[in-house]
Scaffold this motif. Structure first.
Motif, PDB file in Angstrom:
ATOM      1  N   MET A 138     -21.546 -15.916 -17.341  1.00 22.32           N
ATOM      2  CA  MET A 138     -21.855 -16.502 -18.639  1.00 22.32           C
ATOM      3  C   MET A 138     -20.818 -16.021 -19.639  1.00 22.32           C
ATOM      4  O   MET A 138     -20.356 -14.887 -19.547  1.00 22.32           O
ATOM      5  CB  MET A 138     -23.262 -16.090 -19.071  1.00 22.32           C
ATOM      6  CG  MET A 138     -23.831 -16.881 -20.216  1.00 22.32           C
ATOM      7  SD  MET A 138     -25.605 -16.555 -20.351  1.00 22.32           S
ATOM      8  CE  MET A 138     -25.999 -17.598 -21.734  1.00 22.32           C
ATOM      9  N   ASN A 139     -20.454 -16.901 -20.559  1.00 20.15           N
ATOM     10  CA  ASN A 139     -19.396 -16.555 -21.511  1.00 20.15           C
ATOM     11  C   ASN A 139     -19.967 -15.677 -22.627  1.00 20.15           C
ATOM     12  O   ASN A 139     -20.007 -16.051 -23.803  1.00 20.15           O
ATOM     13  CB  ASN A 139     -18.765 -17.830 -22.075  1.00 20.15           C
ATOM     14  CG  ASN A 139     -17.459 -17.563 -22.800  1.00 20.15           C
ATOM     15  OD1 ASN A 139     -17.010 -16.428 -22.879  1.00 20.15           O
ATOM     16  ND2 ASN A 139     -16.847 -18.605 -23.324  1.00 20.15           N
ATOM     17  N   CYS A 140     -20.424 -14.492 -22.205  1.00 22.78           N
ATOM     18  CA  CYS A 140     -21.046 -13.550 -23.129  1.00 22.78           C
ATOM     19  C   CYS A 140     -20.866 -12.144 -22.562  1.00 22.78           C
ATOM     20  O   CYS A 140     -20.230 -11.955 -21.524  1.00 22.78           O
ATOM     21  CB  CYS A 140     -22.534 -13.867 -23.302  1.00 22.78           C
ATOM     22  SG  CYS A 140     -23.506 -13.641 -21.812  1.00 22.78           S
ATOM     23  N   VAL A 141     -21.436 -11.155 -23.230  1.00 20.65           N
ATOM     24  CA  VAL A 141     -21.330  -9.770 -22.779  1.00 20.65           C
ATOM     25  C   VAL A 141     -22.352  -9.481 -21.687  1.00 20.65           C
ATOM     26  O   VAL A 141     -22.018  -9.164 -20.551  1.00 20.65           O
ATOM     27  CB  VAL A 141     -21.523  -8.791 -23.962  1.00 20.65           C
ATOM     28  CG1 VAL A 141     -21.424  -7.352 -23.479  1.00 20.65           C
ATOM     29  CG2 VAL A 141     -20.492  -9.069 -25.046  1.00 20.65           C
ATOM     30  N   SER A 142     -23.619  -9.596 -22.018  1.00 16.96           N
ATOM     31  CA  SER A 142     -24.694  -9.239 -21.091  1.00 16.96           C
ATOM     32  C   SER A 142     -25.405 -10.499 -20.635  1.00 16.96           C
ATOM     33  O   SER A 142     -26.147 -11.115 -21.398  1.00 16.96           O
ATOM     34  CB  SER A 142     -25.691  -8.291 -21.778  1.00 16.96           C
ATOM     35  OG  SER A 142     -26.698  -7.895 -20.878  1.00 16.96           O
ATOM     36  N   HIS A 143     -25.170 -10.880 -19.378  1.00 15.74           N
ATOM     37  CA  HIS A 143     -25.784 -12.083 -18.837  1.00 15.74           C
ATOM     38  C   HIS A 143     -27.177 -11.753 -18.310  1.00 15.74           C
ATOM     39  O   HIS A 143     -28.178 -12.081 -18.922  1.00 15.74           O
ATOM     40  CB  HIS A 143     -24.897 -12.685 -17.743  1.00 15.74           C
ATOM     41  CG  HIS A 143     -25.476 -13.906 -17.113  1.00 15.74           C
ATOM     42  ND1 HIS A 143     -25.129 -14.329 -15.864  1.00 15.74           N
ATOM     43  CD2 HIS A 143     -26.396 -14.788 -17.570  1.00 15.74           C
ATOM     44  CE1 HIS A 143     -25.810 -15.443 -15.569  1.00 15.74           C
ATOM     45  NE2 HIS A 143     -26.575 -15.736 -16.590  1.00 15.74           N
ATOM     46  N   GLN A 144     -27.281 -11.077 -17.161  1.00 22.39           N
ATOM     47  CA  GLN A 144     -28.589 -10.698 -16.632  1.00 22.39           C
ATOM     48  C   GLN A 144     -28.726  -9.192 -16.409  1.00 22.39           C
ATOM     49  O   GLN A 144     -29.842  -8.694 -16.288  1.00 22.39           O
ATOM     50  CB  GLN A 144     -28.854 -11.437 -15.320  1.00 22.39           C
ATOM     51  CG  GLN A 144     -28.978 -12.936 -15.513  1.00 22.39           C
ATOM     52  CD  GLN A 144     -29.556 -13.640 -14.307  1.00 22.39           C
ATOM     53  OE1 GLN A 144     -30.031 -13.019 -13.381  1.00 22.39           O
ATOM     54  NE2 GLN A 144     -29.510 -14.955 -14.331  1.00 22.39           N
ATOM     55  N   ALA A 145     -27.620  -8.476 -16.319  1.00 22.92           N
ATOM     56  CA  ALA A 145     -27.673  -7.027 -16.112  1.00 22.92           C
ATOM     57  C   ALA A 145     -27.778  -6.344 -17.480  1.00 22.92           C
ATOM     58  O   ALA A 145     -26.774  -6.065 -18.121  1.00 22.92           O
ATOM     59  CB  ALA A 145     -26.441  -6.544 -15.356  1.00 22.92           C
ATOM     60  N   SER A 146     -28.989  -6.086 -17.913  1.00 25.64           N
ATOM     61  CA  SER A 146     -29.217  -5.596 -19.277  1.00 25.64           C
ATOM     62  C   SER A 146     -28.758  -4.146 -19.439  1.00 25.64           C
ATOM     63  O   SER A 146     -29.197  -3.257 -18.706  1.00 25.64           O
ATOM     64  CB  SER A 146     -30.701  -5.706 -19.621  1.00 25.64           C
ATOM     65  OG  SER A 146     -31.109  -7.046 -19.595  1.00 25.64           O
ATOM     66  N   GLY A 147     -27.878  -3.933 -20.405  1.00 21.13           N
ATOM     67  CA  GLY A 147     -27.396  -2.593 -20.716  1.00 21.13           C
ATOM     68  C   GLY A 147     -26.167  -2.168 -19.943  1.00 21.13           C
ATOM     69  O   GLY A 147     -25.519  -1.173 -20.303  1.00 21.13           O
ATOM     70  N   ASN A 149     -28.924  -5.505 -27.860  1.00 26.36           N
ATOM     71  CA  ASN A 149     -28.613  -5.351 -26.443  1.00 26.36           C
ATOM     72  C   ASN A 149     -27.580  -6.342 -25.925  1.00 26.36           C
ATOM     73  O   ASN A 149     -27.289  -6.365 -24.732  1.00 26.36           O
ATOM     74  CB  ASN A 149     -29.894  -5.507 -25.624  1.00 26.36           C
ATOM     75  CG  ASN A 149     -30.872  -4.379 -25.858  1.00 26.36           C
ATOM     76  OD1 ASN A 149     -30.722  -3.296 -25.291  1.00 26.36           O
ATOM     77  ND2 ASN A 149     -31.877  -4.603 -26.699  1.00 26.36           N
ATOM     78  N   ALA A 150     -27.007  -7.153 -26.831  1.00 23.07           N
ATOM     79  CA  ALA A 150     -26.064  -8.211 -26.427  1.00 23.07           C
ATOM     80  C   ALA A 150     -26.680  -9.103 -25.353  1.00 23.07           C
ATOM     81  O   ALA A 150     -26.018  -9.537 -24.422  1.00 23.07           O
ATOM     82  CB  ALA A 150     -24.743  -7.626 -25.935  1.00 23.07           C
ATOM     83  N   SER A 151     -27.970  -9.382 -25.481  1.00 22.01           N
ATOM     84  CA  SER A 151     -28.686 -10.187 -24.492  1.00 22.01           C
ATOM     85  C   SER A 151     -28.347 -11.670 -24.674  1.00 22.01           C
ATOM     86  O   SER A 151     -29.008 -12.395 -25.416  1.00 22.01           O
ATOM     87  CB  SER A 151     -30.199  -9.971 -24.632  1.00 22.01           C
ATOM     88  OG  SER A 151     -30.527  -8.624 -24.389  1.00 22.01           O
ATOM     89  N   GLN A 152     -27.278 -12.076 -24.015  1.00 22.31           N
ATOM     90  CA  GLN A 152     -26.758 -13.446 -24.056  1.00 22.31           C
ATOM     91  C   GLN A 152     -26.415 -13.891 -25.480  1.00 22.31           C
ATOM     92  O   GLN A 152     -26.441 -15.095 -25.793  1.00 22.31           O
ATOM     93  CB  GLN A 152     -27.725 -14.409 -23.372  1.00 22.31           C
ATOM     94  CG  GLN A 152     -27.919 -14.069 -21.899  1.00 22.31           C
ATOM     95  CD  GLN A 152     -28.712 -15.093 -21.117  1.00 22.31           C
ATOM     96  OE1 GLN A 152     -28.992 -16.186 -21.599  1.00 22.31           O
ATOM     97  NE2 GLN A 152     -29.074 -14.754 -19.887  1.00 22.31           N
TER      98      GLN A 152
END
Length: 446
Positions: A1-10, A65-68
């Protein structure tokens, strides 16, 4: 995903993780080269329009958390990655609820041209009210109605891609000064319940015309849609039993739709933690777990299920709630696996690495054994690999797991030539006669 945190939180905090550079071209071109070296079929680009604001009733936890979020447009990445690869496919997620069919059809045709026929579309209808509000709606349309809209949307883009331009419309005849024969380009006129259109498709026919069609909806209505339209389906579940039930239902529905034997291909969401041996893999797994954010995991889960987990104590059980978010997400935790009662804490720990999928840990031989066992137990055709630390998770699979799978004769040694559809199915550039898109295709005699 074009983001920091896709599914692996933290895990963005891990010292070897590079996801913080997601907003650079180099991050993506390096990843594309790595995946092609490992003979991956494609890079699947997830996306979401809107923010995860169910947890706590606001976006604060998602932002912390940069969650998506922050999240950039995934379509912009594909040309750059295609330029440094020759075979890797690209599955682009685009939400049909927030863009008219006409400009969307042009975007996909453009990408199919620029990649030489390596583009796929992951069809999603959306699930966040925040996305609806951001596009001028009060809230999301009801879950099943979104699929009714999607059926009409698909019919329209099929007509644009398949019917508007005949195969031989483009002449490029410099001597006569005719680039395109107007008699072989046709207006598409549509008056439907949800859409109106009167236009020709703006693009000449691309290598695949219709991109490879991916879909991940696993609710009952989503499976019916997938059985009719999808060539590839992504499934997710916390256990083999849950995934197997989804696969069996999809196969049965596809047969009822008269689809080609073996369609659709079904891929299971999986996260692989591996190393040179079991001991090294377990050590890496424990190291990763020290960086997880349970709040970040619950923030994502709240968006997926529509349940505000901030209202529950960590040891409270997760109970079934029907709403207009992702039906299959909460079903997988309650209805489909009634023998397991999840607490909020257990759910967060499970989802913190790997999301709603399953995580397996071990050296190359153990991972290969588990992959083979998973295929036997579930009936899936392959895997959609999530990551814990990027690009390390993918690099480890390429270095340790791929050679072991090749040694066992269950993984390709080279790419098949042709478009993404040819590579996946080995039967031509375009959709087959059993697919709904073929019913609108214009031929010389029709």
């Amino acid at each position: 995903m074009n983001c920091v945190s896709h599914q692996a939180s933290g895990l963005w905090r891990h010292p070897r993780d590079r996801s913080g550079t997601y907003n650079t071209i180099r991050y993506w071109t390096d990843l594309a080269r790595l995946l092609e070296r490992g003979l991956f079929d494609g890079l699947f680009l997830a996306d979401v329009l809107g923010v995860y604001d169910v947890y706590g009733g606001n976006a604060d936890a998602a932002l912390r958390n940069a969650s998506q979020v922050p999240v950039n447009d995934p379509a912009m990445l594909i040309s750059a990655m295609a330029a440094v690869t020759e075979n890797l496919g690209f599955g682009l997620t685009s939400t049909l609820s927030f863009e008219p069919p006409y400009p969307f059809a042009r975007r996909m045709s453009t990408l199919d041209h620029l990649t030489g026929g390596r583009i796929g579309w992951n069809i999603v209808t959306g699930y966040l009210d925040s996305a609806a509000r951001g596009t001028g709606q009060a809230r999301q349309v009801a879950h099943d109605t979104r699929y009714d809209i999607a059926d009409e949307y698909l019919h329209l883009v099929y007509r644009l891609w398949e019917e508007s331009w005949q195969d031989d419309a483009v002449l490029r005849d410099a001597a006569r000064g005719i680039f395109t024969d107007p008699a072989k380009v046709h207006r598409i006129v549509h008056e439907g319940e949800y859409f109106r259109l009167d236009a020709i498709h703006l693009c000449e026919p691309s290598p695949q015309r219709t991109p490879v069609l991916y879909q991940a909806g696993a609710s009952s209505r989503g499976r019916a849609f997938a059985a009719r339209h999808a060539e590839c389906v992504f499934v997710a579940g916390p256990s083999a039993a849950v995934v197997a039930a989804s696969v069996a239902d999809l196969r049965a529905r596809a047969r009822q739709e008269g689809r080609h034997a073996g369609d659709p291909l079904i891929f299971s969401l999986l996260t692989i933690i591996t190393g040179p041996d079991d001991e090294a893999a377990q050590a890496k797994w424990q190291e990763y777990r020290r960086h997880v954010s349970l709040e970040g995991a619950l923030t994502l889960l709240a968006g997926w299920t529509g349940i505000d987990f901030s209202r529950y104590a960590p040891d409270d059980p997760v109970r079934h709630i029907r709403n207009d978010a992702i039906h299959s997400a909460v079903d997988a935790l309650t209805v489909q696996d009634p023998g397991k009662v999840w607490t909020v804490r257990e759910l967060a720990e499970h989802a913190a690495i790997g999301g709603m999928g399953t995580t397996i840990v071990g050296g190359p031989e153990r991972i290969a054994d588990l992959l083979e066992e998973w295929v036997v137990r579930t009936g899936v055709d392959g895997f959609n690999l999530a990551y814990a630390v990027t690009p390390e998770s993918f690099a480890d699979v390429v270095e340790f797991v791929v050679p072991e799978l090749q040694r066992r004769g269950i993984y390709k040694q080279a790419y098949r030539p042709g478009t993404l559809r040819e590579k996946l199915f080995g039967r031509g550039d375009q959709l087959g006669a059993d697919h709904p898109a073929s019913r609108v295709r214009r031929t010389e005699t029709a």
